[in-house]
Design an enzyme around this catalytic site. Structure first.
Site, PDB file in Angstrom:
ATOM      1  N   SER A 115       6.211   2.981  13.334  1.00 17.98           N
ATOM      2  CA  SER A 115       4.805   3.158  13.680  1.00 17.98           C
ATOM      3  C   SER A 115       4.693   4.182  14.799  1.00 17.98           C
ATOM      4  CB  SER A 115       4.199   1.824  14.139  1.00 17.98           C
ATOM      5  OG  SER A 115       2.940   2.027  14.764  1.00 17.98           O
ATOM      6  N   GLY A 175      -2.004   6.096  11.505  1.00 15.62           N
ATOM      7  CA  GLY A 175      -3.302   5.871  10.877  1.00 15.62           C
ATOM      8  C   GLY A 175      -3.314   6.089   9.375  1.00 15.62           C
ATOM      9  N   ILE A 176      -2.460   5.381   8.643  1.00 14.04           N
ATOM     10  CA  ILE A 176      -2.390   5.571   7.186  1.00 14.04           C
ATOM     11  C   ILE A 176      -3.689   5.098   6.539  1.00 14.04           C
ATOM     12  CG2 ILE A 176      -1.056   5.137   5.103  1.00 14.04           C
ATOM     13  CD1 ILE A 176       1.249   4.228   6.824  1.00 14.04           C
ATOM     14  N   ASP A 181      12.112 -12.679  -0.323  1.00 15.55           N
ATOM     15  CA  ASP A 181      11.645 -12.734   1.065  1.00 15.55           C
ATOM     16  C   ASP A 181      12.627 -11.986   1.957  1.00 15.55           C
ATOM     17  OD1 ASP A 181      10.846 -13.434   3.633  1.00 15.55           O
ATOM     18  OD2 ASP A 181      10.509 -15.541   3.137  1.00 15.55           O
ATOM     19  N   LYS A 213       8.009  -3.499  16.002  1.00 17.41           N
ATOM     20  CA  LYS A 213       8.369  -2.258  15.310  1.00 17.41           C
ATOM     21  C   LYS A 213       9.337  -1.423  16.150  1.00 17.41           C
ATOM     22  CE  LYS A 213       6.357  -1.683  11.214  1.00 17.41           C
ATOM     23  NZ  LYS A 213       7.118  -1.313  10.001  1.00 17.41           N
ATOM     24  N   ALA A 236       8.293  -2.775   4.305  1.00 13.82           N
ATOM     25  CA  ALA A 236       7.651  -4.091   4.409  1.00 13.82           C
ATOM     26  C   ALA A 236       7.295  -4.428   5.850  1.00 13.82           C
ATOM     27  CB  ALA A 236       8.567  -5.166   3.844  1.00 13.82           C
ATOM     28  N   PHE A 290       0.823  -1.211   0.000  1.00 14.67           N
ATOM     29  CA  PHE A 290       0.000   0.000   0.000  1.00 14.67           C
ATOM     30  C   PHE A 290       0.860   1.266   0.000  1.00 14.67           C
ATOM     31  CE2 PHE A 290      -2.605   2.815   3.003  1.00 14.67           C
ATOM     32  CZ  PHE A 290      -3.286   3.429   1.963  1.00 14.67           C
ATOM     33  N   LEU A 291       1.740   1.407   0.984  1.00 19.07           N
ATOM     34  CA  LEU A 291       2.626   2.567   1.043  1.00 19.07           C
ATOM     35  C   LEU A 291       3.705   2.487  -0.026  1.00 19.07           C
ATOM     36  CD1 LEU A 291       3.802   5.119   2.339  1.00 19.07           C
ATOM     37  CD2 LEU A 291       4.923   3.644   4.039  1.00 19.07           C
ATOM     38  N   GLY A 292       4.236   1.284  -0.254  1.00 21.21           N
ATOM     39  CA  GLY A 292       5.314   1.127  -1.222  1.00 21.21           C
ATOM     40  C   GLY A 292       4.936   1.601  -2.619  1.00 21.21           C
TER      41      GLY A 292
END
Length: 332
Positions: A111, A166-167, A51, A142, A72, A14-16
């Protein structure tokens, strides 16, 4: 001087994807490394499938790259072991690979919840200490990964952590998708508590922009919009844009929700040797929904020159329109 070559780890996420789009649009050379590379932007220099928990694959992916942006991470609701395997061990692999391959900068997506233990965070900044006891494995892992990234900062490798809050946005498989699903299932009438707590949400393009600024200026800051809203106004505004009206009319008291969450946690613990359960209400989620949690972004503004490139109103409209195109919402 040779141009920088960016590697976005998690580049099909999503962010990538938002990061890659912005970097490519401004003419950067960009490659990605991800478990899945379906739908990768055709303008990419490389789309490497691999991976993050495999150190050899990560090292090979970092070869001939100058800047690595590591986004990731498993989504919420996974088993504890997965978070530590990916977020901690995987991030260690990234740090080692960057040092082995001569990468000059590493930007890490952390985060905002690494300092959240259920208590209020009011205009909090980077000086707030990590939790002594974390409320969930995602944020604990995190925090460990962020610490190791920042401790790896040296003359050879400059490192930075961005803490989004809260992205949301189009293609979001978690928060805004869950809101769209709740509308489709007729659950848009319910909320927990009295909606008096402020919360920071951040449109995905603004988070991507903060990462790019950090890569350009290599300082540590928080990537958020700096415009807190009441917690339940986030789903309310998205649902309103999707055509739902009179939302959150049914209110579940926090005490009742916390009791349900505690029961769900107990059931999940009892069932853990046989199955991994994912209840909607947990003690952590109730605390999360009830607490003030918003941040001071003055350091990001001062050191990175950060300011949102998409307003919250526009972000809500874009996100709602996307989910309406996917068949959610109320027909006009």
């Amino acid at each position: 001087m040779a141009k920088d070559h960016y590697l976005v780890i998690g580049g099909c996420g999503f962010l990538g994807q938002a990061l890659c789009t912005q970097l490519l649009d401004r003419g950067n050379i960009v490659s990605i490394f991800d478990l899945r590379i379906n739908g990768a932007d055709p303008r990419l220099a490389e789309a490497i499938q691999g991976d993050i928990t495999d150190p050899v694959q990560v090292s090979n992916a970092c070869k001939n790259k100058t800047i690595v942006i590591h986004t990731a991470s498993p989504i919420h609701g996974k088993a504890t072991a997965i978070y530590f395997k990916v977020n901690v061990e995987g991030t260690r692999n990234v740090i080692t690979a960057c040092l082995e391959q001569g990468v000059s900068k590493l930007i890490f997506t952390s985060s905002a919840s690494v300092t959240f233990n259920g208590e209020h965070l009011i205009n909090a900044n980077e000086t707030v200490p990590y939790c002594k006891v974390h409320m969930d494995a995602y944020n604990e892992s995190k925090a460990i990964a962020e610490t190791e990234v920042l401790n790896a900062n040296c003359e050879q490798l400059l490192t930075c952590a961005i803490r989004p809050s809260g992205i949301f946005g189009p293609k979001d498989a978690q928060g805004s998708f869950a809101i769209a699903e709740s509308g489709k299932k007729g659950q848009w009438r319910l909320m927990v508590g009295n909606n008096q707590n402020l919360f920071d949400v951040t449109y995905v393009d603004n988070v991507a922009y903060a990462h790019i600024l950090a890569a350009d200026k290599i300082e540590w800051g928080s990537g958020i919009d700096g415009q807190p809203i009441f917690f339940w106004d986030y789903p309310k505004r998205l649902l309103h844009e999707m055509g739902y009206r009179n939302t959150q009319k049914i209110r579940l008291p926090n005490a009742v929700a916390f009791a349900i969450g505690a029961l769900n946690d107990f059931i999940s613990w009892v069932a853990s040797p046989f199955a991994t359960l994912h209840p909607t209400l947990t003690r952590f989620r109730v605390k999360f929904m009830d607490a003030n949690r918003y941040y001071d972004i003055s350091k990001a503004k001062k050191l990175l020159g950060y300011k949102p490139i998409v307003s919250l109103d526009e972000g809500f409209k874009r996100t709602a329109n996307y989910w309406k195109e996917q068949g959610y919402g109320v027909a006009a």
